[in-house]
Design a protein around this motif. Sequence first.
Motif, mmCIF file in Angstrom:
data_model
loop_
_atom_site.group_PDB
_atom_site.id
_atom_site.type_symbol
_atom_site.label_atom_id
_atom_site.label_comp_id
_atom_site.label_asym_id
_atom_site.label_seq_id
_atom_site.Cartn_x
_atom_site.Cartn_y
_atom_site.Cartn_z
ATOM 1 N N GLU A 232 0.810 0.590 -10.810
ATOM 2 C CA GLU A 232 -0.033 0.672 -9.604
ATOM 3 C C GLU A 232 -1.512 0.659 -10.001
ATOM 4 O O GLU A 232 -1.926 1.379 -10.907
ATOM 5 C CB GLU A 232 0.334 1.977 -8.852
ATOM 6 C CG GLU A 232 -0.299 2.144 -7.489
ATOM 7 C CD GLU A 232 0.248 1.168 -6.430
ATOM 8 O OE1 GLU A 232 1.466 0.900 -6.438
ATOM 9 O OE2 GLU A 232 -0.561 0.676 -5.622
ATOM 10 N N GLU A 238 -2.210 -6.908 -10.654
ATOM 11 C CA GLU A 238 -2.466 -7.339 -9.270
ATOM 12 C C GLU A 238 -2.747 -8.841 -9.208
ATOM 13 O O GLU A 238 -2.301 -9.541 -8.301
ATOM 14 C CB GLU A 238 -3.656 -6.550 -8.698
ATOM 15 C CG GLU A 238 -3.287 -5.103 -8.390
ATOM 16 C CD GLU A 238 -4.450 -4.294 -7.844
ATOM 17 O OE1 GLU A 238 -5.596 -4.800 -7.800
ATOM 18 O OE2 GLU A 238 -4.198 -3.131 -7.463
ATOM 19 N N SER A 251 -1.266 -6.945 -3.405
ATOM 20 C CA SER A 251 -1.060 -5.495 -3.538
ATOM 21 C C SER A 251 -1.672 -4.718 -2.385
ATOM 22 O O SER A 251 -1.108 -3.722 -1.943
ATOM 23 C CB SER A 251 -1.682 -4.984 -4.837
ATOM 24 O OG SER A 251 -0.843 -5.347 -5.875
#
Length: 294
Positions: A232, A238, A251
């Motif tokens: 994340e 991303e 994302s």
Amino acid sequence: MSCSMRSLSEDEDRYMKSFQLFLECSSEHQCMQDFIHIMLPDILASIGTGKANVNVMGVGSGTGKIDLEMLAKLHLKHPAVTITNQVVEPSAQQIHMYKVLVSQNPNLDFIKFIWNKMTAAEFENHWNQNNFKEKMDFIHMIQMLYYVKDPVATVSFYQSLLNENGKLLIILVSGKSGWGKLWGNFRVQLCNPEISQYVTSGDIKAYMDDNAVNYQNFQLPSQLDITECFTEGDKKGELLLDFLTEVLDFSSSAPPELKARVLDMLRHPDCSKEVDGRVIFNNSLEVLVVGRGG
Ligand SMILES: C[S@@+](CC[C@H](N)C(=O)[O-])C[C@H]1O[C@@H](n2cnc3c(N)ncnc32)[C@H](O)[C@@H]1O
């Protein structure tokens, strides 16, 4: 495509960055180079026979790296022949990079370049409006049929430009690759309806089989390391996710439930395998080679 999301191809800068990162994380160009060195010379053997000049056309050439390697092989095979090379590429940035690459290579004086800053469809109109009759000896469309509205019609038009001994070479992801599985599951949610996007070598082979068009095909195993996509907030992950989904800022713009399902799919054994703690996506490609009359 969900209305909160935009297509990556709407942002040329981000598209370029994500494509460059994809190339760094994958064996995409390496497997193409292996094909060019091992298989392509035989494919090109017949096309320049008895000619002083051969006409080549690259559709969706990008920065020209792979094109120049193919042209070098063509030159090795037919050293006495000059080459007229039409480049059909809509991105000004990519054409600029292609021209820089050409300018850095002093050994290309056997090639005359004709630059067409156009999409495949615009070039087709340009060709028809000007009633050009010239025929091509070698046309290639490498990893670009995703961006046209009708891939089969595009293949059919460019095939019609071939000389009697001419060859059209197409490279696409294989239907058995992770891409095939990803698009098969998320076509409605991810794909831009304005372009084909969801197309694999299997679709073009089905068209050729249905129309009794003869073709040669070659499998190119290839891998893409997508490990960072699962961290994340990781910028590299991303950017890669944008390329995988073709969605701009996937994302942050995808609904959370869709994002979770796509990430699950990317990790699924249908798409990827785990090697030494890395997640390796199946990026297998297939080459199709077709002549004028099939
Ligand atoms: C994935 S890249 C492949 C580039 C190059 N052939 C390679 O394999 O490295 C796709 C290329 O197709 C070009 N492209 C996008 N839409 C196109 C269209 N409608 N007609 C022709 N080329 C297009 C892009 O600008 C980009 O250069």
